[in-house]
Write a protein that holds these residues in place. Structure first.
Motif, mmCIF file in Angstrom:
data_model
loop_
_atom_site.group_PDB
_atom_site.id
_atom_site.type_symbol
_atom_site.label_atom_id
_atom_site.label_comp_id
_atom_site.label_asym_id
_atom_site.label_seq_id
_atom_site.Cartn_x
_atom_site.Cartn_y
_atom_site.Cartn_z
ATOM 1 N N VAL A 12 0.861 -1.183 0.000
ATOM 2 C CA VAL A 12 0.000 0.000 0.000
ATOM 3 C C VAL A 12 0.894 1.228 0.000
ATOM 4 O O VAL A 12 1.763 1.372 0.869
ATOM 5 C CB VAL A 12 -0.925 0.023 1.235
ATOM 6 N N VAL A 38 -1.707 -1.505 -3.962
ATOM 7 C CA VAL A 38 -2.866 -0.710 -3.555
ATOM 8 C C VAL A 38 -2.427 0.737 -3.377
ATOM 9 O O VAL A 38 -1.444 1.010 -2.684
ATOM 10 C CB VAL A 38 -3.485 -1.235 -2.240
ATOM 11 N N MET A 47 -5.318 -1.818 -7.182
ATOM 12 C CA MET A 47 -6.514 -1.316 -6.510
ATOM 13 C C MET A 47 -6.263 0.116 -6.066
ATOM 14 O O MET A 47 -5.139 0.473 -5.717
ATOM 15 C CB MET A 47 -6.851 -2.171 -5.271
ATOM 16 N N LEU A 52 -10.151 -2.729 2.490
ATOM 17 C CA LEU A 52 -9.233 -3.858 2.328
ATOM 18 C C LEU A 52 -9.741 -5.131 3.018
ATOM 19 O O LEU A 52 -9.744 -6.201 2.405
ATOM 20 C CB LEU A 52 -7.842 -3.479 2.853
#
Length: 527
Positions: free
Chosen positions: A232, A249, A264, A274
């Motif tokens: 992330v 992400v 994502m 998530l």
């Protein structure tokens, strides 16, 4: 400056923009004809260029323990040229700014979902490790925390690289296939340095004061050691790391570059999405596994019945329209609705071996019943043991096909009792689901399929002659008998060898592919 001076009294003439690599920025400003050079950045970058920093270190440590990020503001004591690769001059500290990060209210709940699913959580930050550690404490995140700084990781990396260079140097002086005491000693030295570096990354869960290239190294090392990594990130400096992760992400508020490479994007920076994605993934796998059980069973039944009937009866078991009827009620409608009510489960077992452990015995028993129905009905009718008005040889064959199709259809419908068991008597592993929808769907499909089967238009379309209703009910009775035979067969341990053999082969196949992927990552990482 704007609040204290008029615009003509000051002028910015040069700057060094902030970067995660250098961890500071600088600006050269002329104020009332006098040149001032200001630096702003992390204490780890600017501190070594000051005098006594004990008071500053105390302030930073105090703020960090409260979860506050700190930025040091200082002024150069001499006039120097600002260049991105120039040395930092001697500095005079002016201020320490403390910045508070907001801990999201759903932070603990979000992380709990990951921890409960046996996922390792690692924070890779450019901030002080003590700050990140304090934020974990404030958020009440459980578990042991192992912390390392970017400087320490760099030391371990340098140590490994030096050992690698020595190993290459010694190897170059030794003939291929030969070994020497010196080579063995250097090889052991490299193994120890490599193990120390890798273990540090695998065991640490808080990385602080990390540079962008170190983030990449962490991702590379995790993947090279068989970890499936989700990254992330939100900044430009995260782009390379995001590209190297298995799943990337990005945040909606992050840079366009990060969003562009991410798999994502969290809309509204909502991290609670998530865990929802994780739960939805588990639900999808559970639904897919149950649907595959019915779908593969149907395909195997068709393959076995067609092959066996052509070999032993010299004809096809049913026509395409009858097959469409069977597929619609036994698989199509069931799969459609099962995809909606699937529940998330642990899914710790491999999907394919588990599916085939169910599908192979199921298809085998259905096929035996189906072949026996065709053979016995043909024999009784052709031998005249019992007859029906208007049935010639072709009609006998079509009637037998119609009975087999009806039997197969109800076998497919009754599988809902086993695949998604509501009653313990039909459960193979002892687990039951309290959801009544599969049971209701089974009843609805049973009634509907029987009604459709007896419509004149359906009989004409499927080329099925009029079959007495009591004979239709006998096929449903045989399907119920098959259901209990199937249950006994699935619980019979004699069939587990197929699952074990398939799972062993499948694991070898997956491990072989994983090793190839890890080797590619190791090669790219070493280069």
């Amino acid at each position: 400056l704007e609040g204290r001076y008029e615009p003509k009294q000051y002028e910015a003439i040069d700057e060094i923009r902030f970067s995660s690599e250098r961890k500071f920025s600088a600006a050269k400003i002329v104020i009332d004809g006098k040149v001032h050079i200001y630096y702003m950045g992390a204490l780890s970058s600017l501190g070594p260029h000051m005098g006594d920093t004990s008071r500053i270190e105390e302030l930073v440590s105090n703020y960090s323990s409260k979860g506050l990020r700190t930025v040091l503001f200082a002024e150069s004591v001499s006039d120097v040229e600002l260049e991105s690769d120039s040395d930092i001059p001697e500095l005079r500290p002016l201020a320490v700014f403390a910045i508070e990060d907001e801990v999201r209210p759903d932070c603990r709940e979000t992380i709990d979902v990951f921890l409960k699913n046996n996922m390792d959580l690692k924070v890779i930050s450019g901030d002080d490790p003590a700050t990140v550690d304090a934020l974990f404490t404030i958020a009440n995140i459980p578990g042991e925390r192992k912390i390392v700084s970017g400087d320490r990781l760099a030391e371990l990396g340098s140590k490994r690289q030096e050992a690698s260079d020595r190993l290459a140097s010694v190897k170059s002086g030794v003939a291929d296939g030969k070994t020497t005491p010196e080579l063995e000693a250097v090889q052991e030295e490299f193994r120890q340095a490599d193990k120390e570096y890798v273990d540090c990354i695998l065991e640490t869960n808080i990385f602080g004061r990390m540079k962008p290239d170190q983030k990449e190294e962490v991702i590379d090392t995790l993947r090279a050691n068989g970890r499936y990594v989700t990254m992330v990130g939100d900044g430009v400096n995260d782009v390379k790391s995001l590209k190297k992760a298995n799943v990337s992400v990005a945040l909606e508020s992050g840079s366009g570059a990060a969003r562009g490479v991410a798999d994502m994007v969290l809309v509204k920076d909502n991290f609670s999405a998530l865990p929802k994605a994780l739960v939805e993934g588990k639900r999808t796998v559970s639904g897919m596994r149950n649907i595959l059980k019915i779908y593969i069973s149907r395909n195997l039944v068709l393959a076995i019945l067609i092959a066996m009937s052509l070999i032993f009866l010299n004809r096809a078991p049913f026509n395409p329209m009858q097959n469409m009827y069977y597929s619609l009620f036994a698989v199509g409608l069931s799969a459609f609705f099962m995809s909606f009510w699937a529940k998330p489960s642990d899914n710790s077992e491999l999907v394919l071996p588990k599916v085939l452990r169910y599908a192979l015995p199921t298809a085998f028993t259905i096929s035996i019943f189906g072949l026996l129905i065709m053979a016995v009905f043909d024999y009784l009718m052709l031998e005249g043991i019992f007859t029906f008005d208007g049935y010639d040889q072709y009609g006998v064959e079509q009637a037998a096909s119609g009975l087999v199709v009806l039997f197969l259809t109800f076998c497919g419908i009754f599988q809902l009792l086993v695949v998604d068991p509501h009653f313990r008597i039909f459960s193979i592993d002892g687990e039951v689901h309290k959801d009544w929808k599969p049971l209701a769907l089974m009843v609805l499909l049973s009634v509907t399929s029987l009604l459709v089967y007896n419509l004149d238009a359906s009989c004409t379309l499927m080329s099925i002659p009029a079959i007495p209703f009591w004979l239709q009910l006998s096929m449903i009775g045989l399907a119920i008998v098959w259901l209990f035979v199937q249950h006994i067969t699935l619980k019979w341990n004699k069939f587990t060898f197929m699952e074990d053999a398939l799972e062993s082969w499948y694991l070898k196949f997956l491990n072989k592919n994983l090793q190839k992927e890890n080797e590619r990552f190791k090669e790219s990482h070493s280069s």
